[in-house]
Each structure stands twice: as structure tokens, then as C-alpha cells.
Scaffold this active site. Structure first.
Site, mmCIF file in Angstrom:
data_model
loop_
_atom_site.group_PDB
_atom_site.id
_atom_site.type_symbol
_atom_site.label_atom_id
_atom_site.label_comp_id
_atom_site.label_asym_id
_atom_site.label_seq_id
_atom_site.Cartn_x
_atom_site.Cartn_y
_atom_site.Cartn_z
ATOM 1 N N GLY A 226 -31.247 30.741 -9.651
ATOM 2 C CA GLY A 226 -32.311 30.434 -10.618
ATOM 3 C C GLY A 226 -31.730 29.697 -11.803
ATOM 4 O O GLY A 226 -30.651 29.094 -11.720
ATOM 5 N N GLU A 248 -25.987 31.307 -8.731
ATOM 6 C CA GLU A 248 -26.150 29.872 -8.432
ATOM 7 C C GLU A 248 -27.210 29.368 -9.400
ATOM 8 O O GLU A 248 -28.397 29.700 -9.255
ATOM 9 C CB GLU A 248 -26.598 29.676 -6.979
ATOM 10 C CG GLU A 248 -25.578 30.130 -5.943
ATOM 11 C CD GLU A 248 -24.367 29.228 -5.847
ATOM 12 O OE1 GLU A 248 -24.413 28.094 -6.353
ATOM 13 O OE2 GLU A 248 -23.356 29.674 -5.280
ATOM 14 N N CYS A 282 -31.786 21.921 -7.223
ATOM 15 C CA CYS A 282 -30.731 22.181 -8.217
ATOM 16 C C CYS A 282 -29.685 21.074 -8.190
ATOM 17 O O CYS A 282 -29.093 20.754 -9.208
ATOM 18 C CB CYS A 282 -30.091 23.536 -7.958
ATOM 19 S SG CYS A 282 -29.486 23.698 -6.270
ATOM 20 N N GLU A 380 -31.530 19.929 -18.152
ATOM 21 C CA GLU A 380 -32.071 19.876 -16.794
ATOM 22 C C GLU A 380 -33.562 19.519 -16.866
ATOM 23 O O GLU A 380 -34.329 20.192 -17.550
ATOM 24 C CB GLU A 380 -31.891 21.230 -16.098
ATOM 25 C CG GLU A 380 -32.245 21.176 -14.622
ATOM 26 C CD GLU A 380 -32.019 22.500 -13.907
ATOM 27 O OE1 GLU A 380 -32.379 23.557 -14.459
ATOM 28 O OE2 GLU A 380 -31.486 22.481 -12.778
HETATM 29 P P1 NAD Z 1 -35.839 31.367 -12.928
HETATM 30 O O1 NAD Z 1 -34.520 31.666 -13.518
HETATM 31 O O2 NAD Z 1 -36.999 31.242 -13.824
HETATM 32 O O3 NAD Z 1 -36.236 32.497 -11.867
HETATM 33 C C1 NAD Z 1 -35.414 32.816 -10.751
HETATM 34 C C2 NAD Z 1 -35.760 34.223 -10.266
HETATM 35 O O4 NAD Z 1 -35.383 35.167 -11.273
HETATM 36 C C3 NAD Z 1 -37.241 34.468 -9.998
HETATM 37 O O5 NAD Z 1 -37.374 35.267 -8.848
HETATM 38 C C4 NAD Z 1 -37.692 35.214 -11.237
HETATM 39 O O6 NAD Z 1 -38.828 36.041 -11.024
HETATM 40 C C5 NAD Z 1 -36.461 36.062 -11.509
HETATM 41 N N1 NAD Z 1 -36.318 36.538 -12.894
HETATM 42 C C6 NAD Z 1 -36.885 36.033 -14.013
HETATM 43 N N2 NAD Z 1 -36.471 36.738 -15.094
HETATM 44 C C7 NAD Z 1 -35.620 37.692 -14.629
HETATM 45 C C8 NAD Z 1 -34.855 38.709 -15.250
HETATM 46 N N3 NAD Z 1 -34.874 38.895 -16.576
HETATM 47 N N4 NAD Z 1 -34.077 39.498 -14.469
HETATM 48 C C9 NAD Z 1 -34.022 39.313 -13.137
HETATM 49 N N5 NAD Z 1 -34.740 38.357 -12.482
HETATM 50 C C10 NAD Z 1 -35.519 37.555 -13.224
HETATM 51 O O7 NAD Z 1 -35.637 30.060 -12.048
HETATM 52 P P2 NAD Z 1 -36.747 29.204 -11.323
HETATM 53 O O8 NAD Z 1 -37.535 28.502 -12.371
HETATM 54 O O9 NAD Z 1 -37.447 30.039 -10.309
HETATM 55 O O10 NAD Z 1 -35.849 28.157 -10.503
HETATM 56 C C11 NAD Z 1 -35.452 26.914 -11.013
HETATM 57 C C12 NAD Z 1 -34.000 26.988 -11.480
HETATM 58 O O11 NAD Z 1 -33.174 27.445 -10.423
HETATM 59 C C13 NAD Z 1 -33.448 25.629 -11.876
HETATM 60 O O12 NAD Z 1 -32.684 25.777 -13.051
HETATM 61 C C14 NAD Z 1 -32.548 25.261 -10.708
HETATM 62 O O13 NAD Z 1 -31.498 24.383 -11.036
HETATM 63 C C15 NAD Z 1 -32.037 26.606 -10.288
HETATM 64 N N6 NAD Z 1 -31.591 26.599 -8.904
HETATM 65 C C16 NAD Z 1 -30.250 26.661 -8.662
HETATM 66 C C17 NAD Z 1 -29.788 26.593 -7.354
HETATM 67 C C18 NAD Z 1 -28.301 26.615 -7.044
HETATM 68 O O14 NAD Z 1 -27.955 26.778 -5.890
HETATM 69 N N7 NAD Z 1 -27.434 26.453 -8.023
HETATM 70 C C19 NAD Z 1 -30.690 26.486 -6.294
HETATM 71 C C20 NAD Z 1 -32.047 26.447 -6.585
HETATM 72 C C21 NAD Z 1 -32.492 26.510 -7.897
#
Ligand code: NAD
Length: 512
Positions: A226, A248, A282, A380
């Protein structure tokens, strides 16, 4: 599931705090389903059941697990069309991009089924002279219950996909998908049961951030994909129980085009790797640095290709190249980055606007004349935009590429492979690809993980499976005498002898 109705995105904010969660098709605004949100009691019950199931699963041994993983792979292959359709409905991405998600998972299961046994086999460790009397072996034991918390942009690849190596290593998995895309995960839960896995080996918890936090408190490891912002919160929470985390996170991947690059390939790759999946990857190309002599020509070629892209509500294969945003609020970040760039002097050569439809679409956009005072080059964006900056030479390109808190991926384009490699080594990123961009994602043998604030740990490769294990070193004493020389009692003669021996063995320095 509820009957299909239309609902505006504004209403969604009200639902955020309710005990129900709605899934939309973001390309049409249509409500696909509503789900009750799980609470902390459900998390506790899920973890307790997973703990029991994990013992059975680990006890099956590699052959038993492999048969079930292969059944899962066949299932995915057989039902690829149905799964891709669901990913497509839930994310608003073209069916072509949705299908890619299922293919990546199939390839990943295949890799795990063929290599996990070797990767997890106990390893003999050769020690130096100091430990000549010891024979050491490192063994890998499953951790128990792994919490996989996933994002919305690749609900299958990055959510369900991270369960693959965790399961292969003998763990039970509890998956918390993004609240934006829970349906794909729930379908996988069903599929795994159909493949002969007991109910509790792979479970899905539906909910938002707070459920993720509760899960972290109870599992044996957290695999989080995330944003960097949430990743920091995950790590902070996991620190309370010293639970290991693998993160990640976000990126701002640079692409460097050197003056001797093949212009057609570079322009085509820039367009594909920035716009594929609507730029919501990502490891999308998020910014481009082009050497001065070819800048104008490169920019013109990219703008022409981007203007030719078809965008709209995705239908069958090949209907459009760019779909909608999966997470509607993301459009506000993209709009803000474009507006900020334009206000600071950037030129919009393609796109630049939000589409007025029921779904959430932003036109594929090319920005020229950009620099590092603009958010589009430093933060980003995660949308269909491509800012292109002119640089004097490779040194300036590398300096700017490294001018970021992120370090996920990068790419370099040149006909001189040796020069490409040399540039790649100077870029601070977990993977750098020469004459391509995200291609390493399918090279499952190679580890992939971000530097700096793009992550911690890796996925893929041997480490991508071993990280889901506890390592245990078993040391056997070769010659177990009554007493070793260094045992009590201490004595002057004995200690002096040991010092002399140490000097003899280790005292010689390198010869000049
Ligand atoms: P996000 O961080 O908003 O959410 C990711 C997950 O975390 C979701 O399931 C969300 O419900 C959960 N979450 C939110 N707050 C939390 C907390 N306090 N504790 C635990 N879990 C929590 O990310 P997003 O908007 O869903 O995804 C987009 C981001 O993910 C972008 O920054 C992208 O670059 C990144 N990403 C990285 C990779 C990688 O492999 N490096 C792959 C895909 C996406």
C-alpha cells in the site's frame, strides 16, 4: 449482495463510518455489492481458526501442499475469464489489464510449486576454523498465521498474490483486501475451498484501516502492500508486538532516455508503462528525463501516441487502452498535480482534463517543460499522467532520478547496454531495467523490493518465500569430548595458548 443500483461517489463518504461497505464499478458508478464490515471479534475468531488450520497445513508437508497449490493454479486457469471479469468490474480497468492480474498469479503459483521445496530445504552451513567442531544446518519453519493487507490497484496480484508464497511456506493466511476492492478476494476464498483447502487456511476480512490494525496485533507476520504513509502506521503498530513486517510501498519511478536510445522503443515504452492500468501501478513510469538533443522529438512522439489512446468504460478485450480510476478520490491528487504543474509553467501536450461521466476518468496526459519544483515530479501521482523533463546529460538525469524519498524501480533507455548497466547501478532503486520498465515483475526468480521509503523486504525469489518462515539453526558438535579447551576452569597457560592460536589463525593481514 444487494440489487444493482446507481449511487454517486459523494454518498460513499457517508458509508465510510457505517458497518456496511459498498463496492462500485468505478467506470459506471454502479453499485456491485454491499458487505457487512468485520469487527474485532471476527478478527480474533479468524486468527484462532487459522492457527489450528496452519498446524494441519504445515503437517501436510511439501508434497501435500504442492498438490493443492497446483489444483489452485488449474482452477485459476479454468476460470480466468470469470475472475478477470470480476477484477475488471470492481476496478474499472480494461479486461486486458484485468486478465494480466490472473496470469501473474498463475505464473507465481507455478513458480512456487516448482521451487518452494528447494528454497525451503534445510541448508548446511560451512563454518570457519573457529567453529571447526560444529556442523550447522539452517531450517525453515512456517511462521503460523500471516496477515496479508492489500491495496486496490491490483486486488488480485498484490492481494491474493502475496498469499501464494505464504501458503507455499506452510502458513495460513488472513487477507484484508482494500475496502475498495473486496470482491476479488472473496471469490478467491470460495475458489480455494473448491480446490480442497479447508475453510480456515485462507480467510478474508472485509473492512477498512481499523480492521488492518486489529489484524496486525494478532498475526505472526504482516505482508503489507500500500502507500508509504500507511506502511509507516503498519510498522509502528507491529512494533508493539515485535511482529515482523514486509512492506511494499509507493514509488515515483523515473525513466531515463539517453541520446542514443531507440526513439520508437523508448516512446512506445514510455506510453505503455505510464498509462497501462491507468497509471495506477506502483511501478508505473511516473516521470521521464530525456537528454537535450532528442528531447523535442521524443516529447512529440509520446504526445502523438498518448493522444491516440482510447479511453472510456471498458468493454470486451481491446475496447479501450485506459479505463477509469479504481479508487475515485485518487482523481483529486492527479488533478492537483496537473494544476500545480500548469500554474508553474508546464505545457499540456495531451489530455489534462477530467471526463464528465458517471465514472471517474482523467484523460491520458502528457506534460512538458516540467521541473522538480512541481509535485508531478516529486510526489506519487498514481494516475494516467506523464511529465517529461529535459536534462543536460546522464549525470543530471541520475541526480534528479535519485532526488526522491522513494526507490522502487527505474528504467534506462540506450542502445549501449554497458552504458545502460553503468547508469542503472548509480540509481537508488530496488530494480532498474534497461530498455524496458516493469518487465522484472515476471522474473519471479529475482527479488523485488523498494529502497528508501518504498519498502522493507522483498517479494519474489527465494527470499520472497523464506521471509514467511522462522529460521532455525541446528548445530551439531562433531567431537563431543568431556571438556572443550575454553570450558572452566580458566587458567593462564590455557588462555595464552588460545591467544597464540588465534594469532596464528587470524593474525596475518593482507599483503601489500
Ligand atoms: P493504502 O495504504 O491506502 O491502503 C492499503 C491497505 O491498507 C488497504 O487494505 C487499507 O484498507 C489498509 N489500511 C489503511 N489504513 C490502515 C492502517 N492504519 N493499518 C492497517 N491497514 C490499513 O494504499 P492504497 O491506496 O490501497 O494503494 C495504493 C498505494 O499502494 C500506492 O502508493 C502504490 O504505490 C502502493 N502499491 C505498492 C506496491 C508495491 O509492490 N510496492 C504495489 C501496489 C500498490
Amino acid at each position: 449482495m444487494t440489487a444493482r443500483t446507481q449511487r454517486s461517489f459523494g454518498d460513499r463518504a457517508v458509508l465510510y463510518w457505517s458497518a456496511m461497505l459498498e463496492t462500485l464499478n468505478p467506470a459506471t458508478g454502479e453499485v456491485l455489492a454491499t458487505f457487512p464490515v468485520h469487527g474485532s471479534r471476527e478478527v480474533e475468531a479468524a486468527v484462532a481458526q487459522a492457527r489450528e488450520a496452519a498446524v494441519w497445513w504445515a503437517g501436510l508437508g511439501w508434497s501435500g501442499r504442492r498438490i493443492r497449490l497446483l489444483a489452485w493454479k488449474s482452477h485459476l486457469t479454468r476460470y480466468m475469464a470469470r475472475l478477470a471479469q470480476l477484477v475488471h468490474d470492481e476496478t474499472g480497468k480494461p479486461l486486458d489489464d484485468a486478465k494480466l492480474e490472473i496470469i501473474l498469479a498463475i505464473v507465481h503459483i507455478d513458480w512456487a510449486a516448482r521451487h518452494a521445496r528447494r528454497v525451503l530445504r534445510p541448508r548446511r552451513v560451512r563454518s570457519g576454523l573457529a567453529a571447526i567442531n560444529q556442523a550447522s544446518t539452517v531450517e525453515y519453519h512456517p511462521l503460523g498465521v500471516v496477515g496479508v493487507i492489500g491495496p486496490w490497484n491490483y486486488p488480485f496480484t498484490n492481494g491474493v498474490g502475496d498469499a501464494i508464497p505464504a501458503l507455499a511456506a506452510g502458513n495460513a493466511v488472513i487477507h484484508k483486501p482494500s475496502s475498495v476492492t473486496p470482491m476479488t478476494a472473496l471469490l478467491m476464498d470460495e475458489a480455494l475451498r473448491e480446490c480442497g483447502l479447508p475453510d480456515d487456511i485462507f480467510q478474508v476480512l472485509v473492512g477498512r484501516g481499523p480492521i488492518g490494525l486489529t489484524l496486525i496485533d494478532q498475526v505472526d507476520m504482516v505482508m503489507f502492500t500500500g502507500s508509504t504513509e500507511t506502511g509507516k502506521k503498519v510498522m509502528e503498530r507491529a512494533a508493539k508486538t515485535l511482529t515482523p513486517v514486509s512492506l511494499e510501498l509507493g514509488g515515483k519511478d523515473p525513466m531515463i532516455v539517453l541520446a542514443d536510445a531507440d526513439l520508437d522503443r523508448s516512446a512506445n515504452a514510455a506510453v505503455f508503462w505510464s498509462m497501462q492500468n491507468g497509471g495506477q501501478t506502483c511501478i508505473s513510469v511516473e516521470r521521464v528525463y530525456v537528454e537535450e538533443p532528442i528531447y523535442e522529438e521524443f516529447v512529440a512522439m509520446v504526445a502523438e501516441r498518448v493522444r491516440a489512446l482510447r479511453q472510456g468504460v471498458p468493454g470486451d478485450f481491446g475496447s479501450v487502452e485506459v479505463g477509469s480510476f479504481t479508487n475515485p478520490p485518487q482523481i483529486e491528487i492527479v488533478e492537483a498535480h496537473v494544476a500545480d504543474a500548469v500554474a508553474k509553467g508546464a505545457r499540456v501536450l495531451a489530455g489534462g482534463q477530467r471526463l464528465q461521466t458517471d465514472g471517474t476518468f482523467f484523460e491520458p496526459t502528457v506534460l512538458a517543460g516540467v521541473d522538480h519544483t512541481m509535485a508531478c515530479m516529486t510526489e506519487e501521482t498514481f494516475g494516467p499522467t506523464l511529465p517529461i523533463m529535459k536534462v543536460r546529460d546522464a549525470d543530471e538525469a541520475i541526480k534528479l532520478a535519485n532526488d526522491t524519498p522513494y526507490g522502487l524501480q527505474a528504467s534506462v533507455y540506450t542502445k549501449d547496454i554497458a552504458k545502460g548497466e553503468a547508469v542503472a547501478r548509480r540509481i537508488q532503486a530496488g530494480a532498474v531495467v534497461v530498455n524496458d520498465a516493469n518487465a522484472n515483475y515476471i522474473a519471479l526468480e529475482a527479488p523485488m523490493g523498494g529502497w528508501k521509503q518504498s519498502g522493507l523486504g522483498v517479494r519474489h525469489g527465494a527470499e520472497g518465500i523464506r521471509k514467511y518462515c522462522r529460521r532455525q539453526t541446528i548445530v551439531l558438535t562433531r567431537f563431543a569430548m568431556k571438556k572443550d579447551l575454553y570450558f572452566f576452569p580458566y587458567g593462564k597457560g590455557k588462555s595464552e595458548f588460545l591467544v597464540r592460536l588465534l594469532k596464528l589463525l587470524y593474525g596475518r593481514g593482507a599483503r601489500d
